[in-house]
Enzyme design. Structure first.
Site, PDB file in Angstrom:
ATOM      1  N   GLU A 104     -22.312 -48.553  71.478  1.00  0.00           N
ATOM      2  CA  GLU A 104     -22.967 -49.580  72.213  1.00  0.00           C
ATOM      3  C   GLU A 104     -22.539 -49.546  73.617  1.00  0.00           C
ATOM      4  O   GLU A 104     -21.361 -49.090  73.679  1.00  0.00           O
ATOM      5  CB  GLU A 104     -23.003 -51.095  71.815  1.00  0.00           C
ATOM      6  CG  GLU A 104     -23.777 -51.080  70.486  1.00  0.00           C
ATOM      7  CD  GLU A 104     -23.593 -52.683  69.858  1.00  0.00           C
ATOM      8  OE1 GLU A 104     -24.041 -53.461  70.531  1.00  0.00           O
ATOM      9  OE2 GLU A 104     -22.759 -53.060  69.063  1.00  0.00           O
ATOM     10  N   ASP A 158     -18.208 -56.724  61.884  1.00  0.00           N
ATOM     11  CA  ASP A 158     -19.564 -57.222  62.389  1.00  0.00           C
ATOM     12  C   ASP A 158     -20.553 -55.909  62.272  1.00  0.00           C
ATOM     13  O   ASP A 158     -21.791 -56.117  62.225  1.00  0.00           O
ATOM     14  CB  ASP A 158     -19.295 -57.087  64.193  1.00  0.00           C
ATOM     15  CG  ASP A 158     -20.538 -57.344  65.001  1.00  0.00           C
ATOM     16  OD1 ASP A 158     -21.369 -58.567  64.469  1.00  0.00           O
ATOM     17  OD2 ASP A 158     -20.907 -56.986  66.032  1.00  0.00           O
ATOM     18  N   HIS A 199     -30.105 -56.502  60.023  1.00  0.00           N
ATOM     19  CA  HIS A 199     -31.730 -56.094  60.711  1.00  0.00           C
ATOM     20  C   HIS A 199     -31.911 -54.516  60.806  1.00  0.00           C
ATOM     21  O   HIS A 199     -32.844 -54.044  61.164  1.00  0.00           O
ATOM     22  CB  HIS A 199     -31.573 -56.692  61.776  1.00  0.00           C
ATOM     23  CG  HIS A 199     -30.653 -55.990  62.914  1.00  0.00           C
ATOM     24  ND1 HIS A 199     -29.374 -56.337  63.162  1.00  0.00           N
ATOM     25  CD2 HIS A 199     -31.025 -55.116  63.946  1.00  0.00           C
ATOM     26  CE1 HIS A 199     -29.037 -55.817  64.245  1.00  0.00           C
ATOM     27  NE2 HIS A 199     -29.955 -55.112  64.866  1.00  0.00           N
ATOM     28  N   GLY A 216     -30.337 -72.798  64.608  1.00  0.00           N
ATOM     29  CA  GLY A 216     -29.755 -72.125  65.470  1.00  0.00           C
ATOM     30  C   GLY A 216     -30.595 -71.470  66.562  1.00  0.00           C
ATOM     31  O   GLY A 216     -30.791 -70.325  67.108  1.00  0.00           O
ATOM     32  N   HIS A 254     -24.199 -52.760  58.757  1.00  0.00           N
ATOM     33  CA  HIS A 254     -25.195 -51.596  59.343  1.00  0.00           C
ATOM     34  C   HIS A 254     -24.843 -50.121  59.018  1.00  0.00           C
ATOM     35  O   HIS A 254     -25.656 -49.688  58.392  1.00  0.00           O
ATOM     36  CB  HIS A 254     -25.169 -51.582  60.840  1.00  0.00           C
ATOM     37  CG  HIS A 254     -25.729 -53.014  61.425  1.00  0.00           C
ATOM     38  ND1 HIS A 254     -26.553 -53.822  60.754  1.00  0.00           N
ATOM     39  CD2 HIS A 254     -25.541 -53.630  62.597  1.00  0.00           C
ATOM     40  CE1 HIS A 254     -26.819 -55.050  61.231  1.00  0.00           C
ATOM     41  NE2 HIS A 254     -25.858 -55.075  62.478  1.00  0.00           N
TER      42      HIS A 254
HETATM   43  C1  BG6 Z   1     -25.636 -57.185  65.347  1.00  0.00           C
HETATM   44  C2  BG6 Z   1     -24.234 -56.960  65.975  1.00  0.00           C
HETATM   45  O1  BG6 Z   1     -25.843 -57.361  64.007  1.00  0.00           O
HETATM   46  O2  BG6 Z   1     -26.017 -55.825  65.860  1.00  0.00           O
HETATM   47  C3  BG6 Z   1     -24.044 -56.963  67.141  1.00  0.00           C
HETATM   48  O3  BG6 Z   1     -23.415 -58.452  65.547  1.00  0.00           O
HETATM   49  C4  BG6 Z   1     -24.546 -55.744  67.617  1.00  0.00           C
HETATM   50  O4  BG6 Z   1     -22.541 -57.033  67.642  1.00  0.00           O
HETATM   51  C5  BG6 Z   1     -26.108 -55.470  67.289  1.00  0.00           C
HETATM   52  O5  BG6 Z   1     -24.615 -55.601  69.090  1.00  0.00           O
HETATM   53  C6  BG6 Z   1     -26.734 -54.206  67.383  1.00  0.00           C
HETATM   54  O6  BG6 Z   1     -28.052 -54.015  67.043  1.00  0.00           O
HETATM   55  P1  BG6 Z   1     -28.922 -53.161  67.718  1.00  0.00           P
HETATM   56  O7  BG6 Z   1     -30.301 -53.470  66.836  1.00  0.00           O
HETATM   57  O8  BG6 Z   1     -29.035 -53.672  69.246  1.00  0.00           O
HETATM   58  O9  BG6 Z   1     -28.462 -51.832  67.626  1.00  0.00           O
END
Ligand code: BG6
Length: 455
Positions: free
Chosen positions: A205, A224, A167, A9, A229
């Site tokens: 966001e 998502d 992440h 990817g 998260h």
């Molecule tokens: C990702 C989502 O896991 O996390 C995205 O798929 C989101 O939709 C993103 O925008 C947000 O991560 P960060 O680190 O930019 O806050």
């Protein structure tokens, strides 16, 4: 030892947005040593030079490409063709690779195909502890597909060869939660329903779905963001003290929280921002939610009576992730002071873009009056770091290279979090249309009351 990171990817958004900048830092800091390889796997028929030219355009950060390029190889792959995996194996052999990470930065529906190619070609055999395979989130598209994928993976690999990414766990302030809680008796001993009133877990966001609508329209904010998260953040806030800081002891406690979290579908607001339907690759009739608000409880002795609120969404006017612990209102009865304006104590763990901890408490107003006013102890985490604090993906890639598992999710975390989200997504909720955060907030207050005015 010659190492390789093979990324499936590698013409995708994640590669350009997160992985290239993280790889750059790790190369710069010599965590990826000379002679190692980064194999960029993708379907697109092009040369390494074309790939690099395109990557330079796609990556927003100003990277020193001269230090990255010597590590890169671009390899065209048809993920259905077993010969392509064998060719990769031969290539690794001729490059003298002794330790390998296979990173699947692809949609979950492609996991089984690629995993079987990797396994059947012998790129990874069970029992080899110098080989690891990494899966991006979301792990599956629902509980059933996650189980299906996981069953396949356990056929091919040992659990300790499998790394599942969330992440957020690599973010500095998320790693800091357990330290703030358990290295400070002042918080450790006030961390339950007797002192805490409510907890907000927020990830707002600014942008919409941008070029990711093809993926996002099938997934939505519940899957998502909430399934991964936000629930991960909640578990670190709510878990009991682990026996040790060993990866499995921490995960055991997190899973207990996931099992106790209850979100009733009626306590959820799903929204979709105005203009979402015009985005490329979004179906005209799409009911996909780009916003979630949920009121939750944790059904155990520690948290009974405390409300946990989750809020996440796109096009909410700002990028802001944080955790807010609202302590109970100070008592009024039998009060020592005539001034009743005391505000509740509050602990804010700022995750992004600011990184820090802010504690709000009450003090005497300076001057001749005896009024009580709120004051703040404000710790700026990023200000303490020389240069920038590491990005989440830098930390996660480093932990992968060093074989540290704590910041990756175990299967039962995935299973229990899917369970929570599944109960919400199976009920059809009306989708609330919003223009901006004020719209959303009004709706939250309308449904859940004024107490949420400070969201
Ligand atoms: C990702 C989502 O896991 O996390 C995205 O798929 C989101 O939709 C993103 O925008 C947000 O991560 P960060 O680190 O930019 O806050």
């Amino acid at each position: 030892m010659k190492k390789a990171i093979t990324i499936f990817g590698s013409t995708g958004n994640l590669m350009y947005k997160k992985l290239f900048p993280a790889l750059h830092t790790l190369i710069e800091k010599k965590h990826i040593q000379e002679g190692s390889k980064i194999y960029c796997m993708a379907r697109r028929d092009c040369t390494l030079d074309d790939y690099i030219e395109d990557a330079k355009k796609q990556v927003k950060e100003d990277l020193n490409w001269d230090i990255i390029i010597p590590f890169l190889e671009y390899i065209i792959i048809d993920i259905n063709d077993k010969n392509d995996y064998s060719a990769l194996k031969d290539k690794m052999k001729s490059d003298g690779i002794e330790e390998s990470i296979f990173y699947l930065a692809v949609p979950p529906k492609l996991f089984p195909m690629i995993a079987s190619g990797i396994s059947e070609s012998g790129l990874i055999n069970k029992g080899e502890n110098n080989k690891r395979i990494v899966f991006e989130k979301p792990f599956g598209e629902d509980l059933a597909s996650a189980k299906e994928i996981n069953k396949d993976l356990w056929n091919y690999f040992d659990e300790n060869q499998i790394y599942r990414i969330d992440h957020y766990l690599g973010k500095e302030m998320i790693q800091n939660i357990l330290i703030v809680r358990f290295a400070n008796p002042i918080f450790e001993h006030t961390w339950d329903h007797t002192t805490v009133d409510s907890v907000y877990i927020i990830a707002k966001e600014k942008e919409g779905v941008m070029q990711r609508a093809g993926y996002y329209d099938k997934i939505g904010a519940l899957k998502d963001m909430l399934q991964s998260h936000l629930l991960q953040m909640a578990s670190l806030v709510a878990m009991e003290k682990p026996k040790t800081y060993d990866s499995n002891d921490i995960k055991d406690q997190k899973v207990k929280v996931f099992k106790d979290i209850k979100i009733a579908p009626k306590d959820v607001i799903l929204g979709q921002y105005d203009g979402y339907l015009d985005a490329d690759k979004v179906s005209e009739e799409s009911k996909t939610e780009t916003f979630v608000f949920a009121e939750a409880s944790i059904q155990n002795d520690q948290w009974r009576g405390v409300t946990f609120y989750f809020l996440t969404g796109k096009k909410l006017g700002e990028n802001r992730s944080e955790i807010i612990i609202n302590f109970r209102n100070p008592s009024i009865d039998g009060d020592l002071w005539p001034d009743k304006t005391k505000q509740r104590n509050q602990l804010r763990i700022e995750v992004a873009p600011n990184e820090g901890v802010i504690f709000q408490f009450n003090v005497k107003e300076p001057g001749l009056s005896n009024n009580i006013v709120p004051a703040k102890l404000d710790y700026c985490h990023s200000c303490q770091a020389v240069g920038n604090t590491p990005e989440a993906y830098e930390k996660l890639l480093l932990d992968l290279i060093q074989n540290h598992r704590t910041l990756f999710t175990r299967w039962d975390e995935i299973e229990t979090t899917w369970n929570i989200v599944e109960k919400i997504s199976k009920t059809t909720k009306p989708i609330y249309k919003y223009k901006d955060f004020d719209d959303v907030k009004n709706e939250i207050i309308r449904q859940f009351g004024d107490d949420l005015n400070d969201l």
